[in-house]
Motif scaffolding. Structure first.
Motif, short mmCIF file in Angstrom:
data_model
loop_
_atom_site.label_atom_id
_atom_site.label_comp_id
_atom_site.label_asym_id
_atom_site.label_seq_id
_atom_site.Cartn_x
_atom_site.Cartn_y
_atom_site.Cartn_z
N GLY A 83 0.78 -1.23 0.00
CA GLY A 83 0.00 0.00 0.00
C GLY A 83 0.81 1.28 0.00
N ASP A 84 2.14 1.19 0.19
CA ASP A 84 2.97 2.40 0.14
C ASP A 84 2.84 3.08 -1.21
N ARG A 85 2.81 4.42 -1.19
CA ARG A 85 2.76 5.22 -2.40
C ARG A 85 4.18 5.42 -2.92
N VAL A 86 4.43 5.03 -4.17
CA VAL A 86 5.80 5.03 -4.69
C VAL A 86 5.85 5.54 -6.12
N GLY A 87 7.08 5.86 -6.55
CA GLY A 87 7.34 6.23 -7.93
C GLY A 87 8.45 5.37 -8.51
N VAL A 88 8.33 5.09 -9.80
CA VAL A 88 9.33 4.29 -10.52
C VAL A 88 9.87 5.15 -11.67
N PRO A 89 11.15 5.55 -11.62
CA PRO A 89 11.70 6.48 -12.62
C PRO A 89 12.38 5.77 -13.80
N TRP A 90 12.99 6.60 -14.65
CA TRP A 90 13.72 6.13 -15.85
C TRP A 90 14.79 5.11 -15.49
N ILE A 91 15.61 5.40 -14.48
CA ILE A 91 16.65 4.45 -14.11
C ILE A 91 16.03 3.32 -13.30
N HIS A 92 15.94 2.15 -13.91
CA HIS A 92 15.36 0.98 -13.27
C HIS A 92 16.32 0.35 -12.26
N TRP A 93 17.63 0.36 -12.64
CA TRP A 93 18.63 -0.27 -11.76
C TRP A 93 20.02 0.17 -12.21
N THR A 94 20.91 0.34 -11.24
CA THR A 94 22.33 0.56 -11.51
C THR A 94 23.14 -0.39 -10.64
N CYS A 95 24.37 -0.68 -11.09
CA CYS A 95 25.13 -1.77 -10.46
C CYS A 95 25.70 -1.42 -9.10
N GLY A 96 26.01 -0.14 -8.87
CA GLY A 96 26.61 0.26 -7.59
C GLY A 96 28.07 -0.07 -7.46
N GLU A 97 28.67 -0.66 -8.49
CA GLU A 97 30.05 -1.14 -8.40
C GLU A 97 30.99 -0.51 -9.42
N CYS A 98 30.49 0.01 -10.52
CA CYS A 98 31.36 0.54 -11.56
C CYS A 98 31.97 1.87 -11.11
N GLU A 99 32.89 2.40 -11.90
CA GLU A 99 33.59 3.64 -11.52
C GLU A 99 32.63 4.81 -11.36
N TYR A 100 31.56 4.83 -12.15
CA TYR A 100 30.62 5.95 -12.07
C TYR A 100 29.70 5.83 -10.87
N CYS A 101 29.21 4.66 -10.60
CA CYS A 101 28.39 4.46 -9.41
C CYS A 101 29.19 4.78 -8.15
N GLN A 102 30.46 4.45 -8.16
CA GLN A 102 31.30 4.65 -6.98
C GLN A 102 31.52 6.13 -6.66
#
Length: 338
Positions: A83-102
């Motif tokens: 029941g939480d109200r949420v939004g889902v944007p353009w970025i579905h997922w990112t790895c969190g490990e690459c040089e840019y995520c870091q």
């Protein structure tokens, strides 16, 4: 579930009955209340962007300005309740490990997945999303108010941040559509003087209603000359896909000014290197924003500092909406409801 499906580029979407997706580990199932229609959806449907065609899944459910409620939690999901109200944007997922995520630049992640492009999006009754990239919506925002912020609002918010514009400086916004009229409001909320540029009086009136200080109708004469009469712009942001708008924007800059590239023109733009160097101007680009940017934007919207002009339409009219967008007849943002 009911969904509008893209089967082939350049063809109308088809309204179909599909199996409702099931959330896997780390995922949530969202019952969709509304989904904004972005020009990116139209470009993807037409196959206009060669860089994205190679990664776009077909058949595809478009849509990446998704709002709704949590209908089901996948294994291991915490921090959300049914029941939480949420939004889902353009970025579905990112790895969190690459040089840019870091370094906090997840919008540049090479491994990212994109809602309504590489995975199915929100022109449907349900969507499956990564819990890690799903945003909780403030109670102060209705679904209709929140949906356009997930891409249109987020993109121009990030562009303003990246431009380095400061209180009291001058911003020229080229194109007062779904993105442009939000850029006007965000800039005014930040204490910036705003010039709005368009070729439609109706859109310029929308800009005035959003707080624009100066209006330029490019039909009345070269836009850059009118902006120079206003004093020139420290930042010129182009939210349209017009090559002419980019050329005028560059010529409207004060020395040391910045061109903020947002609208994705289908052809290259011309730049005078001599003028760029002699004026020490800069060019920056914004390809949506991070999760942190989205949290900041939602807080601003919850405080009443930005509101999108919206028009609610049923999902069955999606192809008609696309035609109206091609003709430039949409004022603000169309919100589809299942």
């Amino acid at each position: 579930m009911k969904a509008a499906v893209l089967r082939d580029y350049g063809q109308p979407l088809t309204i179909e009955q599909l199996q409702t997706p099931m959330p896997g580990p780390g995922e949530v199932l969202v019952k969709i209340a509304a989904c904004g229609v972005c020009h990116s959806d139209l470009h993807l449907a037409e196959g206009d962007w060669e860089m994205l065609k190679s990664i776009t899944k077909l058949p595809l459910i478009l849509g990446h300005e998704i709002v709704g409620t949590i209908a089901q939690l996948g294994e291991g999901v915490s921090g959300f309740n049914l029941g939480d109200r949420v939004g889902v944007p353009w970025i579905h997922w990112t790895c969190g490990e690459c040089e840019y995520c870091q370094i906090g630049s997840e919008t540049l992640c090479f491994n990212q997945q994109i809602t309504g492009c590489t995975v199915d999006g929100g022109f449907a009754e349900y969507v499956k999303a990564k819990a890690s990239h799903t945003a909780k919506l403030p109670d102060q925002l209705s679904f209709e108010e929140a949906a356009p912020l997930l891409c249109a609002g987020l993109t121009v918010y990030k562009a303003l941040k990246s431009s380095g514009i400061r209180v009291g400086q001058r911003l020229a916004v080229f194109g007062i559509g779904g993105l442009g009229h939000l850029a006007v409001q965000l800039a005014k909320a930040a204490g910036i003087k705003v010039c709005a540029v368009d070729i439609a009086e109706e859109k310029l009136q929308l800009a005035r209603n959003c707080g624009a200080d100066y209006l330029v109708n490019a039909v009345d004469g070269p836009a850059h000359k009118q902006i120079k009469q206003w004093g020139g712009a420290q930042v010129a942001m182009v939210t349209s896909a017009s090559r002419a708008a980019y050329e005028a924007a560059l010529r409207s800059l004060k020395r040391g000014g910045t061109l903020a590239v947002v609208g994705m023109a289908p052809e290259p733009i011309s730049v005078s290197v001599v003028a760029l160097v002699s004026g020490e101007n800069k060019i920056i680009a914004s390809a949506v924003g991070t999760r942190q940017d989205l949290r900041e934007l939602l807080e601003l919207a919850a405080d009443g500092q930005v509101r999108c002009k919206t028009e609610r339409r049923p999902l069955a009219e999606v192809n008609q909406v696309f035609e109206e967008m091609k003709q430039g007849r949409v004022l603000g943002r169309v919100i589809l409801t299942p």
